[in-house]
Scaffold this motif. Structure first.
Motif, PDB file in Angstrom:
ATOM      1  N   GLU A 101     -17.748 -80.490 -21.558  1.00 46.32           N
ATOM      2  CA  GLU A 101     -17.062 -79.414 -22.269  1.00 46.32           C
ATOM      3  C   GLU A 101     -17.036 -79.677 -23.779  1.00 46.32           C
ATOM      4  O   GLU A 101     -17.268 -78.763 -24.584  1.00 46.32           O
ATOM      5  N   ASN A 102     -16.763 -80.929 -24.158  1.00 44.82           N
ATOM      6  CA  ASN A 102     -16.776 -81.266 -25.584  1.00 44.82           C
ATOM      7  C   ASN A 102     -18.168 -81.091 -26.184  1.00 44.82           C
ATOM      8  O   ASN A 102     -18.319 -80.632 -27.316  1.00 44.82           O
ATOM      9  N   ASP A 105     -18.782 -77.401 -26.711  1.00 44.31           N
ATOM     10  CA  ASP A 105     -18.033 -76.933 -27.888  1.00 44.31           C
ATOM     11  C   ASP A 105     -18.728 -77.369 -29.176  1.00 44.31           C
ATOM     12  O   ASP A 105     -18.854 -76.586 -30.128  1.00 44.31           O
ATOM     13  N   ASN A 108     -21.877 -75.305 -29.705  1.00 43.37           N
ATOM     14  CA  ASN A 108     -21.553 -73.961 -30.218  1.00 43.37           C
ATOM     15  C   ASN A 108     -21.196 -74.006 -31.694  1.00 43.37           C
ATOM     16  O   ASN A 108     -21.600 -73.125 -32.468  1.00 43.37           O
ATOM     17  N   GLN A 109     -20.456 -75.035 -32.094  1.00 45.97           N
ATOM     18  CA  GLN A 109     -20.100 -75.165 -33.510  1.00 45.97           C
ATOM     19  C   GLN A 109     -21.338 -75.375 -34.377  1.00 45.97           C
ATOM     20  O   GLN A 109     -21.464 -74.777 -35.449  1.00 45.97           O
TER      21      GLN A 109
END
Length: 329
Positions: A101-102, A105, A108-109
């Motif tokens: 999940e990290n 994220d 995506n960033q």
């Protein structure tokens, strides 16, 4: 066989414990002068039960390994973890899910930042084209050696601006490939027209006959490739030389010059990123990006590019534009 060996190594402590217990019972029965056959019977019975447990455990172990291998082979998909056999495995799976999940994220960033960077440079490119166009317009009214030289430098600035945009867009999700069937002569004429002043000023002869070949490609990106190859040919061909554009056999476009050529030790690496070779180091201005971008674009378009060279006769860049698997949009 490798999976079975790994499972045995994992449970070798259990096997050694069973052997040790059997040895203790054997020693005890011997010291007390008891029938040793009872030890053998107990060892056989416990060994049979252990073997059944071993086979059942190995079956679960093999299923877990297959699921984990499948998850490793397809990291882009949501991983399906096997049922945890204990609290320790459950904690490991929680840690892995958190890391995934990290990672998503963070990805995506980075994509958002990359998109912002591309947008910013795209705006900059459009803004800088305005003064470039103004300079070209002012210089077009003059016909002097100085104005022609300045126009060539303006053309070089335009190429660098386009190269910067290509570098940014090459690996992005927004790369605007529009595949269709185009007449190759139309693309070649655009590139030749752009460098016509350099052909005239350097007195380089152009040998070109219409190739009469249609190709499934993206016009804008293939034009960039042809322009980069022509730019290099003009750069390393001395005044009075010749540049030839021809197709032989059909589908193989050859752009040949009578320039200084490429050293044999440099030839295998001229399409590598940042590699300038002997001529580039001598020139001091080469970036080593032009041919690298050509190779990357050709790969994305389903084409291929290679080079042959001889320092005595010059260089020929071969574009293989044949592709059977692509259809025009």
């Amino acid at each position: 066989m490798g999976m079975l060996t790994a499972y045995l190594k994992r449970h070798r402590g259990t096997v050694l414990l069973w052997a040790a217990v059997c040895a203790v019972f054997l020693l005890t029965f011997r010291l007390y002068h008891l029938p040793l056959g009872a030890v053998g019977y107990g060892a056989a019975l416990s060994g049979t039960l252990g073997l059944l447990c071993f086979l059942s455990g190995f079956r679960r172990y093999r299923k877990k390994c297959r699921m984990l291998r499948l998850a490793a082979e397809h990291p882009e998909a949501e991983p399906e973890f096997p049922e945890p056999s204990g609290e320790l495995e459950e904690k490991y799976q929680e840690i892995i899910r958190g890391l995934l999940e990290n990672g998503k994220d963070l990805e995506n960033q980075m994509e958002e930042r990359y998109a912002d960077l591309v947008d910013a440079y795209t705006v900059w490119a459009h803004q800088i084209k305005t003064p470039i166009a103004a300079m070209r317009l002012k210089l077009s009214g003059e016909d002097t050696n100085l104005s022609r030289e300045i126009l060539e430098e303006v053309l070089r600035i335009e190429q660098y601006v386009e190269m910067a945009l290509v570098v940014l867009r090459l690996d992005g999700n927004s790369t605007d490939y529009v595949l269709a069937r185009y007449e190759l002569d139309s693309i070649l004429r655009q590139a030749i027209h752009r460098f016509s002043s350099q052909f005239i000023r350097k007195k380089i002869r152009l040998l070109y006959q219409p190739v009469q070949y249609s190709v499934v490609t993206d016009e804008k990106w293939l034009l960039f490739v042809v322009e980069q190859i022509l730019s290099n040919a003009l750069k390393y061909t001395k005044p009075g030389g010749t540049i030839t554009i021809a197709m032989d056999p059909p589908g193989i476009l050859a752009i040949q010059d009578t320039g200084i050529g490429i050293a044999a030790e440099d030839l295998p690496r001229i399409f590598d990123k940042g590699y300038t070779g002997y001529n580039g180091r001598k020139d001091k201005k080469a970036s080593g990006l032009g041919l690298y971008l050509c190779r990357r674009i050709c790969e994305n378009l389903g084409h291929s590019v290679r080079a042959n060279s001889d320092p005595e006769t010059g260089t020929v860049i071969l574009l293989d534009l044949r592709r059977k698997e692509m259809e025009a949009e």
